[in-house]
Design an enzyme around this catalytic site. Structure first.
Site, mmCIF file in Angstrom:
data_model
loop_
_atom_site.group_PDB
_atom_site.id
_atom_site.type_symbol
_atom_site.label_atom_id
_atom_site.label_comp_id
_atom_site.label_asym_id
_atom_site.label_seq_id
_atom_site.Cartn_x
_atom_site.Cartn_y
_atom_site.Cartn_z
ATOM 1 N N TYR A 145 -5.082 -2.786 2.495
ATOM 2 C CA TYR A 145 -5.081 -1.621 3.395
ATOM 3 C C TYR A 145 -4.338 -0.490 2.707
ATOM 4 C CZ TYR A 145 -3.972 1.312 7.473
ATOM 5 O OH TYR A 145 -3.831 2.359 8.359
ATOM 6 N N ASP A 240 -0.592 0.774 -4.769
ATOM 7 C CA ASP A 240 -0.145 1.237 -3.454
ATOM 8 C C ASP A 240 1.036 0.351 -3.047
ATOM 9 O OD1 ASP A 240 0.327 1.998 -0.893
ATOM 10 O OD2 ASP A 240 -1.699 1.587 -0.139
ATOM 11 N N LYS A 268 7.064 3.666 4.247
ATOM 12 C CA LYS A 268 7.904 2.675 4.945
ATOM 13 C C LYS A 268 9.388 2.751 4.549
ATOM 14 C CE LYS A 268 4.020 0.087 6.523
ATOM 15 N NZ LYS A 268 2.745 0.058 5.852
HETATM 16 C C1 LIG Z 1 1.467 1.015 5.963
HETATM 17 C C2 LIG Z 1 0.637 1.202 4.747
HETATM 18 C C3 LIG Z 1 -0.072 2.388 4.488
HETATM 19 C C4 LIG Z 1 -0.131 3.503 5.489
HETATM 20 O O1 LIG Z 1 1.107 4.037 5.741
HETATM 21 P P1 LIG Z 1 1.331 4.878 7.124
HETATM 22 O O2 LIG Z 1 2.729 5.368 7.001
HETATM 23 O O3 LIG Z 1 1.102 3.900 8.222
HETATM 24 O O4 LIG Z 1 0.334 5.966 7.113
HETATM 25 C C5 LIG Z 1 -0.733 2.513 3.289
HETATM 26 N N1 LIG Z 1 -0.725 1.535 2.382
HETATM 27 C C6 LIG Z 1 -0.070 0.376 2.584
HETATM 28 C C7 LIG Z 1 -0.067 -0.670 1.520
HETATM 29 C C8 LIG Z 1 0.618 0.171 3.777
HETATM 30 O O5 LIG Z 1 1.236 -0.994 3.996
#
Ligand SMILES: *Cc1c(COP(=O)(O)O)cnc(C)c1O
Length: 432
Positions: A145, A240, A268
């Site tokens: 994701y 990511d 995060k």
């Molecule tokens: C949580 C997450 C996102 C999105 O971040 P948001 O702050 O919710 O927009 C993108 N990539 C990864 C790997 C994530 O865990």
């Protein structure tokens, strides 16, 4: 059974205000029973809901709270910063401070840009990868994701088509066809794709520790393989690290595995519980971002001083010697206890872990490396276990595809107590 009377009333009201009663879908408790708990406060590893129920929290706001709730140093730094106002839309010394703190301790980033969410970080960095390489297509992996930007809400197409189809209404097929979706841990699929169209691919984006669809741990040599493929075809390797960054090591999975990505995104933990995202790369790649270069990206609240302050306070704690070793030790100990109990009793259940991340799998497979290996039926078992755990005062993210997080506030003593309750919950589930 815990009472959810006030949460129920608040949810009824919320349903009249927000789609599905929530401002982010997984909060709606659709994968588990009952109404979502409305949280009133958090302190350390505990949260309290509006009905006064107290839980040990392993959701930790989905990962950001690596020090636990309401950490003193973070709160104090926020309070101190607030005295001077909340936003200026002009540079502040706090941005320099957080930027320097990260770059000095991260060999993979020479320049960084702060944004306000993980989604925004990934979306902007994809644009940068395309602008830098002058190529349009990207490769992503099924089971990873990357936030909700259009080009990433794409799932594998059917049959022979390697081109993706959108996984959300509202994403035009013309966008999703620029995203190629491949299975994780499948070298052949990558080789075949780059052979066909390697010169059209801007980047390969991966969660180096895929943790949004179960915990699909990849082998280090698979990540190395991706590094080599990218080098051979002039493709950028995009890690990511929105979850794994500052979680498994300060510089994330890149540091944990010792693999150098070309572009990274963070989110995060970086914001200490306030909305911050960031992306970074070499000076050369980052020089393509506006105002230096021709890839446009901007943000009214980017680098917000209060959010920067929270990030500075949190990451300063993370940099203390032994922080990550201690996180991992406590988590491993906790997980080992549960796994030993499950194995001794022959339960089809195992907890997978890396760093201070864990995931509950109703499986006896030794490893699970791709989303296809997760049994959809196992989510029924998760739902039952979830209810038992809530009754025992243990709160997890309300979906079996989500991982749990251990914070610094989850002491060895507390984790021992939870492990005992957890084993009792498994007995209840498997022996009923
Ligand atoms: C949580 C997450 C996102 C999105 O971040 P948001 O702050 O919710 O927009 C993108 N990539 C990864 C790997 C994530 O865990």
């Amino acid at each position: 059974m815990i009472t959810r009377q006030k949460s129920g009333q608040l949810f009824d009201k919320a349903l009249t205000l927000f789609p599905g009663g929530v401002n982010s879908p997984v909060r709606a408790f659709k994968s588990v029973d009952g109404v979502p708990l409305f949280i009133k406060k958090g302190d350390g590893c505990h949260i309290w809901d509006e009905d006064g129920n107290k839980f040990i929290d392993f959701c930790c706001s989905w990962g950001p709270l690596i020090l636990g709730h309401n950490a003193t140093s973070v709160r104090e730094k926020i309070e101190q910063t607030l005295q001077n106002g909340t936003s200026f839309g002009a540079p502040t010394a706090l941005e320099n401070e957080l930027g320097e703190l990260i770059i000095k301790n991260n060999p993979f980033v020479e320049k960084i840009r702060f944004v306000s969410s993980g989604t925004e970080a990934v979306m902007s960095a994809i644009r940068l990868a395309r602008g830098y390489t002058k190529r349009d297509k990207i490769i992503k992996f099924d089971g990873c994701y990357h936030g909700h930007a259009d080009s990433l809400l794409v799932k594998a197409g059917s049959g022979l088509a390697t081109l993706g189809t959108s996984s959300s209404a509202g994403v035009p097929e013309s966008f999703s066809k620029e995203t190629i979706v491949l299975p994780l841990n499948d070298r052949e699929a990558v080789l075949k794709t780059v052979k066909e169209m390697g010169d059209q691919i801007a980047c390969i984006i991966i969660e180096p520790i895929p943790a949004n669809n179960g915990l699909l741990l990849q082998k280090r040599d698979y990540l190395e393989f991706l590094r080599r493929v990218c080098d051979e075809h002039g493709i950028l390797l995009f890690f990511d690290e929105v979850i794994s960054g500052f979680r498994v090591a300060f510089a994330g999975a890149a540091e944990y595995y010792g693999i150098t990505p070309d572009i990274v995104s963070y989110g995060k933990i970086i914001g200490g519980g306030l909305p911050v995202g960031a992306y970074g790369a070499s000076n050369e790649i980052m020089s393509h971002i506006s105002p230096l270069g021709d890839v446009y990206q901007a943000g009214t609240l980017s680098g917000n001083p209060v959010a920067m302050a929270a990030g500075i306070a949190q990451l300063t704690e993370c940099l203390k010697p032994g922080f990550y070793e201690d996180q991992e030790d406590r988590t491993k100990n906790f997980v080992d206890k549960i796994n030993a109990h499950s194995k001794a009793n022959g339960y089809t259940f195992e907890v997978f872990t890396v760093g201070s991340i864990f995931w509950l799998a109703f499986s006896d497979a030794e490893v699970i490396r791709s989303s296809a290996e997760i049994r959809a039926e196992s989510m029924e078992d998760f739902k039952k276990l979830y209810a038992i755990l809530l009754d025992k005062g243990i709160y997890l993210g309300p979906s079996g595809y989500e991982v749990g997080f251990v914070s610094k506030a989850h002491t060895a003593e507390i984790l021992n107590e939870v492990a005992v309750k957890f084993c009792a919950a498994l007995d209840e589930l498997f022996q009923s």
